[in-house]
Design an enzyme around this catalytic site. Structure first.
Site, PDB file in Angstrom:
ATOM      1  CD  GLU A 247      -2.859  -0.999   2.446  1.00 11.60           C
ATOM      2  OE1 GLU A 247      -2.641  -0.168   3.355  1.00 11.60           O
ATOM      3  OE2 GLU A 247      -3.764  -1.842   2.508  1.00 11.60           O
ATOM      4  CE  LYS A 249       5.563   4.689   6.802  1.00 12.39           C
ATOM      5  NZ  LYS A 249       5.193   5.951   7.358  1.00 12.39           N
ATOM      6  NE  ARG A 417       7.540  -0.408  16.675  1.00  9.89           N
ATOM      7  CZ  ARG A 417       7.243   0.698  16.001  1.00  9.89           C
ATOM      8  NH1 ARG A 417       7.263   0.706  14.692  1.00  9.89           N
ATOM      9  NH2 ARG A 417       6.936   1.808  16.628  1.00  9.89           N
TER      10      ARG A 417
HETATM   11  P1  ATP Z   1       6.672   6.591  10.493  1.00 10.77           P
HETATM   12  O1  ATP Z   1       7.386   7.651  11.270  1.00 10.77           O
HETATM   13  O2  ATP Z   1       7.522   5.848   9.524  1.00 10.77           O
HETATM   14  O3  ATP Z   1       5.374   7.077   9.907  1.00 10.77           O
HETATM   15  P2  ATP Z   1       5.469   5.457  12.805  1.00 10.77           P
HETATM   16  O4  ATP Z   1       6.390   5.415  13.953  1.00 10.77           O
HETATM   17  O5  ATP Z   1       4.444   6.524  12.775  1.00 10.77           O
HETATM   18  O6  ATP Z   1       6.304   5.442  11.498  1.00 10.77           O
HETATM   19  P3  ATP Z   1       4.920   2.747  12.204  1.00 10.77           P
HETATM   20  O7  ATP Z   1       3.846   1.842  12.651  1.00 10.77           O
HETATM   21  O8  ATP Z   1       6.303   2.384  12.505  1.00 10.77           O
HETATM   22  O9  ATP Z   1       4.564   4.173  12.754  1.00 10.77           O
HETATM   23  O10 ATP Z   1       4.837   2.974  10.627  1.00 10.77           O
HETATM   24  C1  ATP Z   1       3.631   2.964   9.963  1.00 10.77           C
HETATM   25  C2  ATP Z   1       2.903   4.272   9.988  1.00 10.77           C
HETATM   26  O11 ATP Z   1       2.637   4.692   8.673  1.00 10.77           O
HETATM   27  C3  ATP Z   1       1.534   4.092  10.627  1.00 10.77           C
HETATM   28  O12 ATP Z   1       1.568   4.311  12.014  1.00 10.77           O
HETATM   29  C4  ATP Z   1       0.668   5.104   9.885  1.00 10.77           C
HETATM   30  O13 ATP Z   1       0.595   6.307  10.628  1.00 10.77           O
HETATM   31  C5  ATP Z   1       1.410   5.381   8.579  1.00 10.77           C
HETATM   32  N1  ATP Z   1       0.739   4.912   7.340  1.00 10.77           N
HETATM   33  C6  ATP Z   1       0.656   5.615   6.199  1.00 10.77           C
HETATM   34  N2  ATP Z   1       0.052   4.909   5.234  1.00 10.77           N
HETATM   35  C7  ATP Z   1      -0.295   3.716   5.771  1.00 10.77           C
HETATM   36  C8  ATP Z   1      -0.932   2.545   5.252  1.00 10.77           C
HETATM   37  N3  ATP Z   1      -1.344   2.446   3.995  1.00 10.77           N
HETATM   38  N4  ATP Z   1      -1.097   1.488   6.103  1.00 10.77           N
HETATM   39  C9  ATP Z   1      -0.655   1.547   7.383  1.00 10.77           C
HETATM   40  N5  ATP Z   1      -0.033   2.632   7.923  1.00 10.77           N
HETATM   41  C10 ATP Z   1       0.153   3.706   7.125  1.00 10.77           C
END
Ligand code: ATP
Length: 560
Positions: A247, A249, A417
């Site tokens: 998907e 991001k 995670r």
């Molecule tokens: P990052 O700083 O890389 O966004 P994070 O610490 O917020 O990471 P992680 O769970 O590590 O959180 O990375 C996934 C994050 O990406 C999710 O928390 C969400 O906010 C975001 N995101 C964006 N697009 C998507 C998607 N299609 N599916 C899931 N999460 C997504």
């Protein structure tokens, strides 16, 4: 319960760093807890509400100084002077109580019931005169407190208990107390759904069947599933299997969209904050475009500039999260697009244990997409690395951060995670860290905090990984020194010369060029050339990088 009894427990807990000893202390304290006084369990975490309820008393250090001055008939300046000396208002309270010993000797005992009564009253005061009413309620409690009690009371009011106790340890103590050390995973799984220690305690007390019954409920925020960072598409496939879902991001902030059976909509950030009032535009779109009686959706909200037909960086919309006033203007100036990627509950039924493909299928049925307002995350399912690589490139071209890679056959793992979902980003070196210290600048920057010490997490500890002074702007545009100084000043715990020590609250995204081993910082590692990219008001200190995360990055650098 007498508050002094709880303070004894606080004292014992802070006197050891050993987890097993903490668990023992907690288990003997649990004997005191019954259904009628179960709220006390929230006080263990220095709060008075379940974690799913993120409201706070709204007491700043300034207000607390006024309440202390009222309670002890002292000039505020005298309190401020002591505060500068001791650096902790709890210690200041204790000092003045000792000084005025005869007063407290004759007062009634402070009870947890009285604390809850006054805290709840304080929460209900709103509008004009509410600060004065809060000061009155608070000074009543301060007058009842004895020496050590006042220290813990003040720290609780300021949401900074500092007894070295994490939720994780409390959950482990539940497992020991109720199940002889068994069912740790189940307890954690249920806690991540309910965010309510009292509910977990009472259900566990009734037995495993009751605990198993705890389920996701619209209106109560859960801890969301998190992603593992991978450094290649191939590694993503290794975690998620083939075929996997890819998907886009999106670069915004995570939002849980809830609709109760009665039609009420609730919006929560991943820090469990209720932001429904801040996003009336989202409520409107969701009411119109999501066709189901009740649901919980997981999504990423992104800023979109309709005039320029362009996505906005996270910093632009982040200000909407905390905004209390002029919300209507904000919705017009900074419109958002909702990208829905998961469905966890639908029409009275939990989907948590269903596979990701099944959950996605439900989404496809209930979402009516509307351009630049609401859509499903763009997705492909493939087993082919080349096709996935193409998808990644296109996602970057569109201005996204990269791709998410998801296992299509597995359940949703709230709060964890576990590799059911991975993130693969472009070559950007970025970490979320918390600011633990800062330094005042000189010359035209004097009066502003301009250099910041960053820390990562290791269990309940914060370990320093470097200092940053670049990335901020002199003037308003972007994140200015003025803005960050305003945010940090109320968090000062200690001041020494130009340096201040801070409550670890403000999370920032930081980019860097490299990582190296370094004896200069408590983590043993240092970021090279760090820059602050943005404030992350949507993230808590539980979301920041762990020491292990940074060690993993270091290893990747070494292997390059
Ligand atoms: P990052 O700083 O890389 O966004 P994070 O610490 O917020 O990471 P992680 O769970 O590590 O959180 O990375 C996934 C994050 O990406 C999710 O928390 C969400 O906010 C975001 N995101 C964006 N697009 C998507 C998607 N299609 N599916 C899931 N999460 C997504």
């Amino acid at each position: 319960m007498k508050y002094s009894k709880l303070c004894e427990v606080y004292k014992k807990l802070s006197s050891t760093t050993k987890r097993l000893e903490k668990i023992e202390i907690l288990c003997s304290f649990f004997n005191e807890l019954e259904e009628k006084n179960i709220e006390i369990i929230y006080l263990l975490k220095g709060s008075f509400l379940p974690d799913y309820d993120q409201r706070d008393l709204g007491i700043s250090e300034q207000i607390l100084i006024k309440a202390l001055s009222k309670a002890f008939s002292l000039e505020p300046q005298k309190i401020v002077k002591k505060f500068k000396e001791k650096g902790d208002l709890g210690d200041v309270g204790e000092y003045f109580i000792k000084e005025k010993k005869q007063n407290s000797l004759f007062s009634n005992d402070l009870t947890t019931e009285k604390i809850f009564e006054n805290f709840k009253k304080m929460l209900s005061f709103e509008g004009k005169g509410s600060i004065d009413k809060k000061i009155l309620s608070l000074s009543e409690l301060l007058l009842l407190a004895k020496e050590e009690e006042i220290k813990y009371l003040i720290r609780t009011v300021l949401s900074n208990l500092r007894i070295g106790l994490s939720v994780q340890t409390i959950l482990e103590a539940f497992s020991k107390y109720f199940f002889n050390g068994e069912n740790k995973d189940l307890i954690e799984e249920k806690y991540n759904l309910s965010n309510d220690l009292a509910e977990i305690f009472l259900s566990s007390k009734k037995g495993i069947r009751e605990l198993e019954k705890i389920n996701i409920k619209p209106g109560i925020p859960i801890n969301v599933m998190l992603a593992i960072k991978v450094s290649s598409i191939k590694e993503g496939f290794e975690y998620c299997g083939r075929p996997a879902a890819f998907e886009e991001k999106y670069d915004g902030f995570r939002m849980l969209i809830n609709k109760k059976q009665n039609g009420e909509i609730f919006l929560f950030t991943r820090k469990l904050e209720n932001v429904t009032n801040q996003f009336p535009d989202i409520v409107k779109v969701v009411k119109k475009n999501v066709k189901a009686e009740s649901f919980i959706l997981d999504s990423e909200v992104v800023g979109f500039d309709h005039k320029k037909q362009k996505y906005l960086p996270f910093e632009a919309i982040s200000q909407r999260i905390k905004r209390k006033y002029e919300i209507k203007e904000m919705t017009e100036d900074l419109p958002v697009e909702i990208n829905i990627f998961d469905c966890l509950y639908i029409n009275g039924e939990s989907l948590i244990k269903k596979s990701f493909v099944e959950r996605r299928r439900v989404l496809e049925k209930i979402i009516k997409e509307e351009k630049n307002k609401i859509r499903l995350a763009i997705q492909i399912i493939t087993e082919d690395e080349k096709e996935a690589e193409e998808f990644f490139k296109k996602s970057l071209e569109k201005g996204n951060e990269g791709v998410m890679i998801k296992n299509i056959n597995v359940e949703y793992k709230q709060g964890r995670r576990v590799g059911y979902m991975c993130k693969f980003k472009s070559e950007s070196n970025e970490l979320d860290l918390v600011i633990v210290k800062a330094e005042y600048g000189e010359g035209k920057r004097s009066g502003f905090l301009t250099s910041f010490t960053l820390a990562c997490r290791q269990d309940d500890e914060f370990l320093e990984v470097g200092k940053v002074s670049s990335g901020l702007k002199e003037k308003e545009e972007g994140l200015s020194y003025e803005k960050i100084t305003d945010l940090l000043k109320p968090l000062i715990i200690k001041e020494k010369g130009k340096e201040v020590e801070l409550k670890p609250r403000i999370v920032v995204s930081v980019s860097y060029q490299n990582i190296q081993e370094s004896p200069s910082y408590s983590s043993g590692l240092a970021l090279r050339f760090p820059r602050i990219i943005s404030l992350r008001p949507d993230r808590s200190v539980y979301d920041i990088a762990s020491l292990d995360d940074i060690k993993r990055e270091l290893k990747l650098f070494k292997n390059k």
